[in-house]
Write a protein that holds these residues in place. Structure first.
Motif, PDB file in Angstrom:
ATOM      1  N   GLN A 286       0.866  -1.307   0.119  1.00 28.70           N
ATOM      2  CA  GLN A 286      -0.134  -0.008   0.041  1.00 28.70           C
ATOM      3  C   GLN A 286       0.651   1.155  -0.004  1.00 28.70           C
ATOM      4  N   GLY A 287       2.043   1.202   0.680  1.00 27.66           N
ATOM      5  CA  GLY A 287       2.612   2.423   0.756  1.00 27.66           C
ATOM      6  C   GLY A 287       3.326   2.912  -0.674  1.00 27.66           C
ATOM      7  N   LEU A 288       3.602   1.818  -1.567  1.00 23.37           N
ATOM      8  CA  LEU A 288       4.058   2.159  -2.693  1.00 23.37           C
ATOM      9  C   LEU A 288       3.011   2.517  -3.733  1.00 23.37           C
ATOM     10  N   ALA A 289       1.821   1.692  -3.439  1.00 18.64           N
ATOM     11  CA  ALA A 289       0.619   2.019  -4.469  1.00 18.64           C
ATOM     12  C   ALA A 289       0.142   3.366  -4.256  1.00 18.64           C
ATOM     13  N   PHE A 290       0.238   3.807  -3.012  1.00 15.55           N
ATOM     14  CA  PHE A 290      -0.201   5.270  -2.678  1.00 15.55           C
ATOM     15  C   PHE A 290       0.595   6.343  -3.266  1.00 15.55           C
ATOM     16  N   LEU A 291       1.945   5.944  -3.154  1.00 17.28           N
ATOM     17  CA  LEU A 291       3.002   6.832  -4.022  1.00 17.28           C
ATOM     18  C   LEU A 291       2.566   6.975  -5.360  1.00 17.28           C
ATOM     19  N   ILE A 292       2.361   5.792  -6.175  1.00 17.50           N
ATOM     20  CA  ILE A 292       1.962   5.882  -7.336  1.00 17.50           C
ATOM     21  C   ILE A 292       0.811   6.713  -7.672  1.00 17.50           C
ATOM     22  N   ALA A 293      -0.238   6.442  -6.753  1.00 18.93           N
ATOM     23  CA  ALA A 293      -1.552   7.156  -6.765  1.00 18.93           C
ATOM     24  C   ALA A 293      -1.157   8.718  -6.922  1.00 18.93           C
ATOM     25  N   ASP A 294      -0.285   9.113  -6.161  1.00 18.61           N
ATOM     26  CA  ASP A 294      -0.039  10.701  -5.855  1.00 18.61           C
ATOM     27  C   ASP A 294       0.614  10.951  -7.158  1.00 18.61           C
ATOM     28  N   MET A 295       1.468  10.283  -7.752  1.00 26.56           N
ATOM     29  CA  MET A 295       2.213  10.675  -9.087  1.00 26.56           C
ATOM     30  C   MET A 295       1.372  10.692 -10.030  1.00 26.56           C
ATOM     31  N   GLU A 296       0.296   9.895 -10.087  1.00 25.61           N
ATOM     32  CA  GLU A 296      -0.926   9.927 -11.301  1.00 25.61           C
ATOM     33  C   GLU A 296      -1.515  11.258 -10.983  1.00 25.61           C
ATOM     34  N   ALA A 297      -1.917  11.674  -9.582  1.00 21.68           N
ATOM     35  CA  ALA A 297      -2.560  12.889  -9.594  1.00 21.68           C
ATOM     36  C   ALA A 297      -2.035  13.928  -9.738  1.00 21.68           C
ATOM     37  N   ALA A 298      -0.676  14.030  -9.653  1.00 22.94           N
ATOM     38  CA  ALA A 298       0.252  15.369  -9.925  1.00 22.94           C
ATOM     39  C   ALA A 298       0.331  15.229 -11.310  1.00 22.94           C
TER      40      ALA A 298
END
Length: 386
Positions: A286-298
């Protein structure tokens, strides 16, 4: 690219499809080797620009009657984003070239447009935009490069030097801003200097952190003579022309930064799905998946800001504030997303086996050129508070 977007017209979609095809066939196979080589041998991707020019991709937002494609800025910027997703140095070059023709298309007389633009927009020429100086970066009103009038011939005589100029030594013409009076920022004028002008010379290429195929040098003017016909706009109008051009140029950099960030995100997501640790893909954590999600949002946010500004420009509405917002948002996003991509790849991201480290190095300068992000905040705050 992973992202898909609706295009405003069928012709616009065709241009995006053509760009993607060229990126896949001509740009992506060459970029890594070319960027490494250019770091030491100062090579320049001339043939790549010729390929883009032949496809009409160097003149998209300019008038059809002068050799452009008459496309909305919304379409042009998405083409720039696609190119940046494959080769950032080239995308920056496309944006710079468009910027060099902007003064003529926007402020030139009909005679200047009919005489100068067909060559500038032919796809066979490349321009350089000469505004900054060593002591006149954000404060362009303090520039010292001077153009005086020869009373006998009526020509302008240019003396001085410009700094941080993309395409210097490779360009066919130099859109140059010089002082024609001592009236501060109101004393600047815009001149189109032929690339073969006598007295024009260039410094040693800068040794940069990234964007090695975007050759950057000083441009020196040693009594360079320019016909008065090549002065664009009224004498003393140069500051207004430069600031207007920069609004458009900032959108080009915003689009390029978005494409760069998209490539970093695509690489990180692909790696996160394939890399196995503790018996499962690291993307399952989850920690890395959320990082990917933040990258997508950016990335998605960056794209939205430049498209919003482009639509205002296409509608003939003011867009200076929105251009600054787009440049600030997209380039900060590029820096953050490329840094996070290196983190996702871990030790592999710190090596040249993957392009993540190149993406990160290329992202940094986007926060600096076309007006630093501190200047963008100044522009935005003045618009909001005035």
């Amino acid at each position: 690219m992973a992202a898909t977007r609706l295009m405003p017209t069928e012709e616009g979609q065709d241009l995006i499809d053509l760009t993607r095809e060229i990126c896949d066939k001509e740009l992506r196979p060459k970029v890594d080797d070319a960027e490494r080589a250019a770091a030491t041998d100062e090579s320049f991707p001339t043939e790549v620009f010729r390929t883009l020019g032949a496809a009409g991709l160097l003149s998209l937002p300019h008038p059809e009657e002068f050799g452009g494609y008459g496309q909305p800025y919304e379409v042009y910027l998405q083409v720039v984003e696609e190119i940046a997703s494959a080769w950032m140095s080239v995308a920056v070059g496309v944006s710079v070239h468009s910027l060099t023709a902007y003064p003529v298309t926007t402020f030139g007389t009909p005679e200047q447009q009919s005489t100068l633009l067909p060559d500038m927009l032919s796809g066979e020429q490349l321009g350089a935009y000469c505004l900054s100086e060593q002591q006149a970066g954000s404060d362009i009103g303090s520039m010292t490069t001077r153009a005086t009038t020869d009373d006998a011939s009526g020509e302008y005589v240019l003396r001085g030097r410009k700094a941080w100029i993309s395409h210097a030594g490779h360009a066919d013409y130099y859109t140059t801003f010089a002082r024609t009076s001592d009236d501060g920022g109101k004393g600047l004028s815009c001149l189109i200097v032929p690339g073969d002008a006598t007295g024009l010379s260039f410094g040693t290429p800068e040794r940069k952190m990234g964007l090695h195929c975007d050759t950057v040098r000083e441009v020196m003017y040693d009594d360079v003579r320019v016909d008065a016909f090549r002065r664009i706009g009224a004498q003393g109008q140069g500051m207004a022309i430069a600031l207007s051009a920069l609004d458009a140029g900032r959108l080009g950099i915003a689009a390029a930064a978005t494409g760069l960030a998209q490539s970093a995100l695509d690489l990180a997501a692909s790696y996160a799905k394939e890399r196995q640790q503790f018996g499962r893909a690291i993307g399952a954590n989850q920690g890395l998946a959320f990082l990917i999600a933040d990258m997508e949002a950016a990335v998605t946010s960056a794209r939205a800001t430049y498209l919003h500004a482009a639509r205002l420009k296409d509608a003939g509405r003011p867009f200076s504030k929105e251009a600054a917002v787009a440049k600030l948002t997209a380039t900060d996003a590029a820096m953050r997303v490329t840094t996070d991509a290196v983190q996702v790849l871990g030790g592999a991201g710190y090596t040249q086996d993957f392009p993540a480290e190149r993406f990160m190095r290329e992202a940094k300068v986007t926060q600096i050129f076309e007006g630093t992000n501190q200047i963008q905040r100044l522009v935005i705050s003045r618009h909001v508070l005035r």
